[in-house]
Motif scaffolding. Structure first.
Motif, PDB file in Angstrom:
ATOM      1  N   LEU A   8       0.847  -1.203   0.000  1.00  0.00           N
ATOM      2  CA  LEU A   8       0.000   0.000   0.000  1.00  0.00           C
ATOM      3  C   LEU A   8       0.884   1.256   0.000  1.00  0.00           C
ATOM      4  O   LEU A   8       0.998   1.968   0.993  1.00  0.00           O
ATOM      5  CB  LEU A   8      -0.931  -0.051   1.226  1.00  0.00           C
ATOM      6  CG  LEU A   8      -2.078   0.946   1.278  1.00  0.00           C
ATOM      7  CD1 LEU A   8      -2.935   0.917   0.019  1.00  0.00           C
ATOM      8  CD2 LEU A   8      -2.952   0.686   2.504  1.00  0.00           C
ATOM      9  N   ASP A   9       1.493   1.505  -1.148  1.00  0.00           N
ATOM     10  CA  ASP A   9       2.432   2.635  -1.260  1.00  0.00           C
ATOM     11  C   ASP A   9       1.733   3.895  -1.759  1.00  0.00           C
ATOM     12  O   ASP A   9       2.263   4.609  -2.618  1.00  0.00           O
ATOM     13  CB  ASP A   9       3.587   2.253  -2.196  1.00  0.00           C
ATOM     14  CG  ASP A   9       4.428   1.125  -1.643  1.00  0.00           C
ATOM     15  OD1 ASP A   9       4.590   1.049  -0.405  1.00  0.00           O
ATOM     16  OD2 ASP A   9       4.918   0.301  -2.435  1.00  0.00           O
ATOM     17  N   VAL A  10       0.550   4.148  -1.217  1.00  0.00           N
ATOM     18  CA  VAL A  10      -0.173   5.369  -1.596  1.00  0.00           C
ATOM     19  C   VAL A  10       0.154   6.456  -0.576  1.00  0.00           C
ATOM     20  O   VAL A  10       0.744   6.190   0.464  1.00  0.00           O
ATOM     21  CB  VAL A  10      -1.693   5.109  -1.652  1.00  0.00           C
ATOM     22  CG1 VAL A  10      -2.014   4.048  -2.687  1.00  0.00           C
ATOM     23  CG2 VAL A  10      -2.235   4.705  -0.276  1.00  0.00           C
ATOM     24  N   ILE A 143      11.940 -14.699   4.241  1.00  0.00           N
ATOM     25  CA  ILE A 143      12.781 -13.827   3.426  1.00  0.00           C
ATOM     26  C   ILE A 143      11.945 -13.174   2.322  1.00  0.00           C
ATOM     27  O   ILE A 143      10.830 -13.616   2.033  1.00  0.00           O
ATOM     28  CB  ILE A 143      13.980 -14.588   2.785  1.00  0.00           C
ATOM     29  CG1 ILE A 143      13.497 -15.627   1.763  1.00  0.00           C
ATOM     30  CG2 ILE A 143      14.843 -15.231   3.858  1.00  0.00           C
ATOM     31  CD1 ILE A 143      14.608 -16.187   0.882  1.00  0.00           C
ATOM     32  N   ILE A 144      12.524 -12.154   1.717  1.00  0.00           N
ATOM     33  CA  ILE A 144      11.933 -11.495   0.550  1.00  0.00           C
ATOM     34  C   ILE A 144      12.803 -11.875  -0.644  1.00  0.00           C
ATOM     35  O   ILE A 144      14.033 -11.701  -0.603  1.00  0.00           O
ATOM     36  CB  ILE A 144      11.926  -9.957   0.715  1.00  0.00           C
ATOM     37  CG1 ILE A 144      11.269  -9.540   2.039  1.00  0.00           C
ATOM     38  CG2 ILE A 144      11.258  -9.284  -0.479  1.00  0.00           C
ATOM     39  CD1 ILE A 144       9.810  -9.876   2.202  1.00  0.00           C
ATOM     40  N   ALA A 145      12.170 -12.411  -1.685  1.00  0.00           N
ATOM     41  CA  ALA A 145      12.913 -12.857  -2.879  1.00  0.00           C
ATOM     42  C   ALA A 145      12.105 -12.497  -4.122  1.00  0.00           C
ATOM     43  O   ALA A 145      10.874 -12.433  -4.072  1.00  0.00           O
ATOM     44  CB  ALA A 145      13.163 -14.361  -2.797  1.00  0.00           C
ATOM     45  N   GLY A 172       3.158  -7.802 -11.307  1.00  0.00           N
ATOM     46  CA  GLY A 172       2.368  -6.661 -11.788  1.00  0.00           C
ATOM     47  C   GLY A 172       3.256  -5.627 -12.440  1.00  0.00           C
ATOM     48  O   GLY A 172       3.856  -5.878 -13.487  1.00  0.00           O
ATOM     49  N   ALA A 173       3.407  -4.458 -11.793  1.00  0.00           N
ATOM     50  CA  ALA A 173       4.101  -3.330 -12.420  1.00  0.00           C
ATOM     51  C   ALA A 173       5.548  -3.643 -12.798  1.00  0.00           C
ATOM     52  O   ALA A 173       6.080  -3.081 -13.754  1.00  0.00           O
ATOM     53  CB  ALA A 173       4.057  -2.121 -11.491  1.00  0.00           C
ATOM     54  N   GLN A 174       6.211  -4.512 -12.047  1.00  0.00           N
ATOM     55  CA  GLN A 174       7.612  -4.847 -12.358  1.00  0.00           C
ATOM     56  C   GLN A 174       7.717  -5.989 -13.372  1.00  0.00           C
ATOM     57  O   GLN A 174       8.821  -6.427 -13.705  1.00  0.00           O
ATOM     58  CB  GLN A 174       8.388  -5.170 -11.077  1.00  0.00           C
ATOM     59  CG  GLN A 174       8.501  -3.983 -10.127  1.00  0.00           C
ATOM     60  CD  GLN A 174       9.265  -4.313  -8.858  1.00  0.00           C
ATOM     61  OE1 GLN A 174      10.390  -4.795  -8.908  1.00  0.00           O
ATOM     62  NE2 GLN A 174       8.652  -4.051  -7.708  1.00  0.00           N
TER      63      GLN A 174
HETATM   64  O1  NUP Z   1      13.059  -6.492  -3.708  1.00  0.00           O
HETATM   65  C1  NUP Z   1      12.085  -5.842  -3.389  1.00  0.00           C
HETATM   66  N1  NUP Z   1      11.298  -5.331  -4.347  1.00  0.00           N
HETATM   67  C2  NUP Z   1      10.157  -4.601  -4.064  1.00  0.00           C
HETATM   68  O2  NUP Z   1       9.478  -4.163  -5.000  1.00  0.00           O
HETATM   69  C3  NUP Z   1      11.729  -5.648  -2.045  1.00  0.00           C
HETATM   70  C4  NUP Z   1      10.577  -4.932  -1.736  1.00  0.00           C
HETATM   71  N2  NUP Z   1      10.215  -4.786  -0.457  1.00  0.00           N
HETATM   72  N3  NUP Z   1       9.810  -4.395  -2.749  1.00  0.00           N
HETATM   73  C5  NUP Z   1       8.582  -3.635  -2.398  1.00  0.00           C
HETATM   74  O3  NUP Z   1       7.457  -4.315  -2.932  1.00  0.00           O
HETATM   75  C6  NUP Z   1       8.531  -2.222  -2.961  1.00  0.00           C
HETATM   76  O4  NUP Z   1       9.117  -1.303  -2.070  1.00  0.00           O
HETATM   77  C7  NUP Z   1       7.043  -2.010  -3.103  1.00  0.00           C
HETATM   78  O5  NUP Z   1       6.494  -1.649  -1.844  1.00  0.00           O
HETATM   79  C8  NUP Z   1       6.513  -3.381  -3.450  1.00  0.00           C
HETATM   80  C9  NUP Z   1       6.312  -3.622  -4.926  1.00  0.00           C
HETATM   81  O6  NUP Z   1       5.415  -2.695  -5.449  1.00  0.00           O
HETATM   82  P1  NUP Z   1       4.915  -2.723  -6.981  1.00  0.00           P
HETATM   83  O7  NUP Z   1       6.124  -2.787  -7.839  1.00  0.00           O
HETATM   84  O8  NUP Z   1       4.051  -3.961  -7.117  1.00  0.00           O
HETATM   85  O9  NUP Z   1       4.151  -1.446  -7.122  1.00  0.00           O
END
Ligand code: NUP
Length: 212
Positions: A8-10, A143-145, A172-174
């Protein structure tokens, strides 16, 4: 089957409430970060948590152990149930976050490999695998991957084994799709593709179904 976490990056309380309400019933957690917290204050956590959904603070903490412990105190006192930290500051800094989270009944998630192209400069490859190993040794919950590099997420899964969670941004956006990573991860993280959608509830529903 993967969970759906909304990034929720609004900016601002109203927009946050609008998107969260629209997505009610479709989400397993809401991930908040600097854009929302800097525009509203940490009080936003209690407002969002009224919907009875876990809130994870994506502050990518990267400091000395004492400062990390102080950050944990504020994050969990505000009502968050999880925190996301960097690992590159070393095992003592990481442990301060893991212990800080656990002392408050919360969870700690460790960024190992990031999802954006620039991650390949430092936050990927052998460094990512070392950080995943350190995350496991620290007792972190997950972890975040990157969903954008499913092959790498599969490697990181093999490093940490099956008992820790993987939450995966980049869908999604990426450019990544839920189907790319759902078999390796416990949850996908989706931001813009939901909150910038004309119908965030419908978008969230579709991602949730595709992550199953
Ligand atoms: O590697 C990472 N990539 C990433 O996009 C680690 C993250 N925490 N994020 C976060 O995931 C990023 O800061 C954002 O909050 C979310 C992806 O958002 P969106 O690209 O789907 O808009």
């Amino acid at each position: 089957m993967a969970e759906l976490l909304l990034a929720l990056d609004v900016k601002g309380r109203e927009e946050a409430a609008r998107v969260a309400l629209a997505c009610e019933g479709e989400l397993d957690a809401i991930k908040i970060g600097y854009p929302l917290v800097l525009s509203t204050g940490l009080g936003i956590v209690k407002e969002l948590a009224k919907a009875n959904i876990p809130i994870i603070a994506d502050f990518k903490v990267a400091d000395i152990p004492n400062t990390n412990a102080l950050i944990c105190e504020e994050v969990f006192a505000a009502g968050c149930s999880g925190i996301i930290t960097h690992a590159f500051c070393g095992s003592d800094s990481l442990l301060a976050i893991v212990d800080g989270a656990h002392d408050h009944g919360g969870s700690a998630f460790v960024v190992c490999e990031m999802s954006h192209p620039g991650a390949l400069d430092f936050l990927s490859g052998a460094n990512a695998e070392r950080m995943a190993k350190m995350a496991k040794e620290s007792g972190a919950d997950g972890i975040i991957a990157p969903a954008t590099r499913p092959d790498r997420t599969a490697v990181l899964r093999s490093v940490i084994g099956g008992s820790m969670k993987i939450y995966s941004p980049g869908v999604g956006a990426q450019g990544a799709q839920p189907e790319d990573v759902k078999k390796y991860v416990d949850g996908i993280i989706v931001g813009r593709a939901i909150y910038e959608s004309a119908d965030p509830g419908k978008a969230a529903h579709e991602f949730r179904v595709r992550a199953l």
